[in-house]
Design a protein around this motif. Sequence first.
Motif, PDB file in Angstrom:
ATOM      1  N   PHE A   1     -68.625  -9.369  28.703  1.00 57.25           N
ATOM      2  CA  PHE A   1     -68.041 -10.707  28.626  1.00 57.25           C
ATOM      3  C   PHE A   1     -68.193 -11.319  27.238  1.00 57.25           C
ATOM      4  CE2 PHE A   1     -67.814 -15.265  29.203  1.00 57.25           C
ATOM      5  CZ  PHE A   1     -66.753 -15.416  30.067  1.00 57.25           C
ATOM      6  N   GLN A   2     -69.402 -11.291  26.686  1.00 51.67           N
ATOM      7  CA  GLN A   2     -69.661 -11.950  25.397  1.00 51.67           C
ATOM      8  C   GLN A   2     -68.912 -11.279  24.252  1.00 51.67           C
ATOM      9  OE1 GLN A   2     -71.210 -14.842  25.103  1.00 51.67           O
ATOM     10  NE2 GLN A   2     -70.683 -14.846  22.940  1.00 51.67           N
ATOM     11  N   ALA A   3     -68.954  -9.948  24.190  1.00 48.58           N
ATOM     12  CA  ALA A   3     -68.275  -9.223  23.102  1.00 48.58           C
ATOM     13  C   ALA A   3     -66.764  -9.433  23.178  1.00 48.58           C
ATOM     14  CB  ALA A   3     -68.608  -7.732  23.177  1.00 48.58           C
ATOM     15  N   VAL A   4     -66.224  -9.386  24.387  1.00 49.80           N
ATOM     16  CA  VAL A   4     -64.782  -9.584  24.554  1.00 49.80           C
ATOM     17  C   VAL A   4     -64.409 -11.015  24.170  1.00 49.80           C
ATOM     18  CG1 VAL A   4     -62.923  -9.709  26.264  1.00 49.80           C
ATOM     19  CG2 VAL A   4     -64.494  -7.761  26.268  1.00 49.80           C
ATOM     20  N   ARG A   5     -65.222 -11.988  24.575  1.00 48.54           N
ATOM     21  CA  ARG A   5     -64.929 -13.383  24.214  1.00 48.54           C
ATOM     22  C   ARG A   5     -64.952 -13.573  22.700  1.00 48.54           C
ATOM     23  NH1 ARG A   5     -68.180 -18.231  26.877  1.00 48.54           N
ATOM     24  NH2 ARG A   5     -69.879 -17.113  25.897  1.00 48.54           N
ATOM     25  N   GLU A   6     -65.893 -12.935  22.014  1.00 44.85           N
ATOM     26  CA  GLU A   6     -65.947 -13.042  20.548  1.00 44.85           C
ATOM     27  C   GLU A   6     -64.686 -12.461  19.914  1.00 44.85           C
ATOM     28  OE1 GLU A   6     -69.601 -11.200  19.390  1.00 44.85           O
ATOM     29  OE2 GLU A   6     -70.828 -12.778  20.314  1.00 44.85           O
ATOM     30  N   TRP A   7     -64.224 -11.318  20.415  1.00 44.28           N
ATOM     31  CA  TRP A   7     -62.986 -10.725  19.887  1.00 44.28           C
ATOM     32  C   TRP A   7     -61.796 -11.627  20.148  1.00 44.28           C
ATOM     33  CZ3 TRP A   7     -61.526  -4.974  19.566  1.00 44.28           C
ATOM     34  CH2 TRP A   7     -62.495  -4.264  18.831  1.00 44.28           C
TER      35      TRP A   7
END
Length: 194
Positions: free
Chosen positions: A112-118
């Motif tokens: 979730f966090q990595a995808v949100r950052e992208w």
Amino acid sequence: MEPEDEPERGPLRRCIVTRESAARETMLRFVVAPDRTLVFDLAAKLPGRGLWLSARADVLERALTRGGFIKAARGPIHISPDLRLQIVDGLKGRIRDHLGFARRAGQAVTGFQAVREWLQAGRAALLVEAAGGSASERERLLGRRDVPVVTPLVAEELGGIFGRAHAVHVALAPGALAGRVEQDALRLAGFVTT
């Protein structure tokens, strides 16, 4: 064709059942082997005259029950009873392969966090979500961003690509791999319900 529609680009193929023409990337190709066996040509590169079909389960069913393949092949052919399963498994396999290539090339992230950052950085061209995932969580993740979303695989299949037990969110960077995943996911969507 309406005047504001863009003209089709690239080679078009005609479905043997619906008789509609569409881009080859959106369709399924079959060929008849020398032993008169119908072969699903997943990569659309096998030699021989292609028999093109719209990527939908109802069209496949009509081709099978009304003799569409036999008419297009101009003679008797052997059709595997598990043809639909071959199509689904083949498309899922290609999607897994492309996602694996993207992961190894640093063009895909999960979590979730990595995808949100992208997504926030504008690095995501495609969002691959686990089939059966929460629509509200997907909306929370996407916000108002206009990024295409596909749901071709279940969480365990997505997780296996990234060395995890399961994965729900995967973001892909712009490029050929994201395009191929999206095309294959759209073709697969005609055969599975999520």
